[in-house]
Design a protein around this motif. Structure first.
Motif, PDB file in Angstrom:
ATOM      1  N   THR A  21       0.807  -1.219   0.000  1.00 58.89           N
ATOM      2  CA  THR A  21       0.000   0.000   0.000  1.00 58.89           C
ATOM      3  C   THR A  21       0.839   1.267   0.000  1.00 58.89           C
ATOM      4  OG1 THR A  21      -0.174  -0.043   2.420  1.00 58.89           O
ATOM      5  CG2 THR A  21      -1.933  -1.119   1.156  1.00 58.89           C
ATOM      6  N   ARG A  22       2.133   1.163   0.221  1.00 58.01           N
ATOM      7  CA  ARG A  22       3.007   2.331   0.207  1.00 58.01           C
ATOM      8  C   ARG A  22       3.334   2.713  -1.223  1.00 58.01           C
ATOM      9  NH1 ARG A  22       1.136   3.944   3.850  1.00 58.01           N
ATOM     10  NH2 ARG A  22       1.036   2.607   5.618  1.00 58.01           N
ATOM     11  N   PRO A  23       3.497   4.014  -1.498  1.00 64.12           N
ATOM     12  CA  PRO A  23       3.868   4.427  -2.858  1.00 64.12           C
ATOM     13  C   PRO A  23       5.296   3.996  -3.188  1.00 64.12           C
ATOM     14  CG  PRO A  23       3.851   6.314  -1.377  1.00 64.12           C
ATOM     15  CD  PRO A  23       3.316   5.147  -0.592  1.00 64.12           C
ATOM     16  N   PRO A  24       5.585   3.785  -4.461  1.00 63.57           N
ATOM     17  CA  PRO A  24       6.959   3.421  -4.847  1.00 63.57           C
ATOM     18  C   PRO A  24       7.952   4.493  -4.396  1.00 63.57           C
ATOM     19  CG  PRO A  24       5.463   3.116  -6.679  1.00 63.57           C
ATOM     20  CD  PRO A  24       4.683   3.811  -5.600  1.00 63.57           C
ATOM     21  N   SER A  25       9.129   4.051  -4.016  1.00 66.94           N
ATOM     22  CA  SER A  25      10.139   4.946  -3.474  1.00 66.94           C
ATOM     23  C   SER A  25      11.420   4.850  -4.290  1.00 66.94           C
ATOM     24  CB  SER A  25      10.425   4.554  -2.021  1.00 66.94           C
ATOM     25  OG  SER A  25      11.497   5.286  -1.518  1.00 66.94           O
ATOM     26  N   PRO A  26      12.197   5.927  -4.359  1.00 69.29           N
ATOM     27  CA  PRO A  26      13.485   5.836  -5.045  1.00 69.29           C
ATOM     28  C   PRO A  26      14.546   5.112  -4.218  1.00 69.29           C
ATOM     29  CG  PRO A  26      13.132   8.055  -4.234  1.00 69.29           C
ATOM     30  CD  PRO A  26      11.868   7.293  -3.974  1.00 69.29           C
ATOM     31  N   ASP A  27      14.279   4.891  -2.934  1.00 70.62           N
ATOM     32  CA  ASP A  27      15.228   4.203  -2.068  1.00 70.62           C
ATOM     33  C   ASP A  27      15.272   2.719  -2.433  1.00 70.62           C
ATOM     34  OD1 ASP A  27      16.995   3.647  -0.008  1.00 70.62           O
ATOM     35  OD2 ASP A  27      15.380   3.368   1.459  1.00 70.62           O
ATOM     36  N   TYR A  28      16.474   2.183  -2.583  1.00 64.12           N
ATOM     37  CA  TYR A  28      16.629   0.808  -3.044  1.00 64.12           C
ATOM     38  C   TYR A  28      16.156  -0.209  -2.009  1.00 64.12           C
ATOM     39  CZ  TYR A  28      19.186   2.853  -6.851  1.00 64.12           C
ATOM     40  OH  TYR A  28      19.518   3.596  -7.941  1.00 64.12           O
ATOM     41  N   VAL A  29      16.341   0.083  -0.744  1.00 65.47           N
ATOM     42  CA  VAL A  29      15.900  -0.841   0.295  1.00 65.47           C
ATOM     43  C   VAL A  29      14.382  -0.946   0.286  1.00 65.47           C
ATOM     44  CG1 VAL A  29      15.820  -1.246   2.778  1.00 65.47           C
ATOM     45  CG2 VAL A  29      17.922  -0.412   1.725  1.00 65.47           C
ATOM     46  N   LEU A  30      13.707   0.184   0.164  1.00 61.77           N
ATOM     47  CA  LEU A  30      12.244   0.154   0.121  1.00 61.77           C
ATOM     48  C   LEU A  30      11.739  -0.502  -1.156  1.00 61.77           C
ATOM     49  CD1 LEU A  30      11.397   3.641   1.646  1.00 61.77           C
ATOM     50  CD2 LEU A  30      11.249   1.392   2.717  1.00 61.77           C
ATOM     51  N   ARG A  31      12.486  -0.391  -2.242  1.00 65.87           N
ATOM     52  CA  ARG A  31      12.105  -1.094  -3.473  1.00 65.87           C
ATOM     53  C   ARG A  31      12.160  -2.598  -3.279  1.00 65.87           C
ATOM     54  NH1 ARG A  31      15.080   1.755  -8.604  1.00 65.87           N
ATOM     55  NH2 ARG A  31      14.166   3.818  -8.378  1.00 65.87           N
ATOM     56  N   VAL A  32      13.203  -3.069  -2.613  1.00 72.88           N
ATOM     57  CA  VAL A  32      13.323  -4.505  -2.358  1.00 72.88           C
ATOM     58  C   VAL A  32      12.186  -4.964  -1.456  1.00 72.88           C
ATOM     59  CG1 VAL A  32      14.731  -6.283  -1.258  1.00 72.88           C
ATOM     60  CG2 VAL A  32      15.804  -4.604  -2.736  1.00 72.88           C
ATOM     61  N   LEU A  33      11.907  -4.221  -0.411  1.00 74.20           N
ATOM     62  CA  LEU A  33      10.842  -4.607   0.510  1.00 74.20           C
ATOM     63  C   LEU A  33       9.481  -4.612  -0.182  1.00 74.20           C
ATOM     64  CD1 LEU A  33      11.994  -2.742   3.727  1.00 74.20           C
ATOM     65  CD2 LEU A  33      12.098  -5.191   3.247  1.00 74.20           C
ATOM     66  N   ARG A  34       9.259  -3.658  -1.063  1.00 74.10           N
ATOM     67  CA  ARG A  34       7.992  -3.627  -1.803  1.00 74.10           C
ATOM     68  C   ARG A  34       7.917  -4.787  -2.786  1.00 74.10           C
ATOM     69  NH1 ARG A  34       3.808  -0.078  -3.205  1.00 74.10           N
ATOM     70  NH2 ARG A  34       3.119  -0.302  -5.349  1.00 74.10           N
ATOM     71  N   ALA A  35       9.024  -5.142  -3.393  1.00 69.88           N
ATOM     72  CA  ALA A  35       9.032  -6.249  -4.348  1.00 69.88           C
ATOM     73  C   ALA A  35       8.837  -7.600  -3.656  1.00 69.88           C
ATOM     74  CB  ALA A  35      10.335  -6.247  -5.137  1.00 69.88           C
ATOM     75  N   VAL A  36       9.198  -7.699  -2.395  1.00 71.07           N
ATOM     76  CA  VAL A  36       9.046  -8.945  -1.651  1.00 71.07           C
ATOM     77  C   VAL A  36       7.630  -9.099  -1.093  1.00 71.07           C
ATOM     78  CG1 VAL A  36       9.910 -10.188   0.388  1.00 71.07           C
ATOM     79  CG2 VAL A  36      11.493  -9.052  -1.122  1.00 71.07           C
ATOM     80  N   ALA A  37       6.847  -8.050  -1.095  1.00 70.96           N
ATOM     81  CA  ALA A  37       5.514  -8.087  -0.494  1.00 70.96           C
ATOM     82  C   ALA A  37       4.609  -9.184  -1.061  1.00 70.96           C
ATOM     83  CB  ALA A  37       4.849  -6.717  -0.620  1.00 70.96           C
ATOM     84  N   PRO A  38       4.567  -9.418  -2.376  1.00 69.31           N
ATOM     85  CA  PRO A  38       3.718 -10.517  -2.856  1.00 69.31           C
ATOM     86  C   PRO A  38       4.154 -11.889  -2.331  1.00 69.31           C
ATOM     87  CG  PRO A  38       4.212  -9.036  -4.654  1.00 69.31           C
ATOM     88  CD  PRO A  38       5.062  -8.615  -3.498  1.00 69.31           C
ATOM     89  N   THR A  39       5.449 -12.108  -2.194  1.00 70.03           N
ATOM     90  CA  THR A  39       5.897 -13.387  -1.649  1.00 70.03           C
ATOM     91  C   THR A  39       5.596 -13.481  -0.158  1.00 70.03           C
ATOM     92  OG1 THR A  39       8.148 -12.571  -1.306  1.00 70.03           O
ATOM     93  CG2 THR A  39       7.700 -13.683  -3.375  1.00 70.03           C
TER      94      THR A  39
END
Length: 128
Positions: A24-42
């Motif tokens: 539910t969080r908006p996409p972020s330019p931070d790489y750590v938050l990108r990884v965490l968002r990409a792992v959310a479906p798993t």
């Protein structure tokens, strides 16, 4: 077995809540938050596996429920681990491409962050 199923159910709730929160969080330019968002479906898939393991732990007889609960937990952990690996690999590749573009770009793109208005070179000279 009841305690193990209850712990599994609590882990499913936490994992599912974290996955939903990151989605539910908006996409972020931070790489750590990108990884965490990409792992959310798993994480959501792992939460479903943990819920299945908890249900099996509550209703199945003892020898069967123990084995199936262990398999569900191992499947959930493996799913999240594979998702973390793939997401980190994809973000690292994206970061490496962006770094290579910045180093090899030259002209307006590398000197002023891509804005030709602040660059002393003509952008038409750069594109063609």
């Amino acid at each position: 077995m009841f305690v193990a199923a209850l712990v599994c159910l609590c882990a499913a709730a936490v994992t599912g809540a974290l996955g939903a929160w990151f989605l539910t969080r908006p996409p972020s330019p931070d790489y750590v938050l990108r990884v965490l968002r990409a792992v959310a479906p798993t994480q959501l898939a792992a939460a479903a596996m943990l819920v299945a393991g908890a249900v099996i732990g509550f209703v199945a007889p003892a020898p069967t429920s123990t084995l199936l609960l262990i398999l569900c937990v191992l499947g959930a952990v493996g799913t999240v681990a594979a998702g973390c690996w793939q997401a980190a690999k994809a973000v690292a590749l994206t970061q490496a491409r962006a770094q290579a573009d910045r180093q090899a770009g030259g002209g307006c793109a590398s000197e002023s962050g891509g804005g030709c208005a602040t660059c002393t070179l003509s952008c038409s000279d750069q594109k063609g």
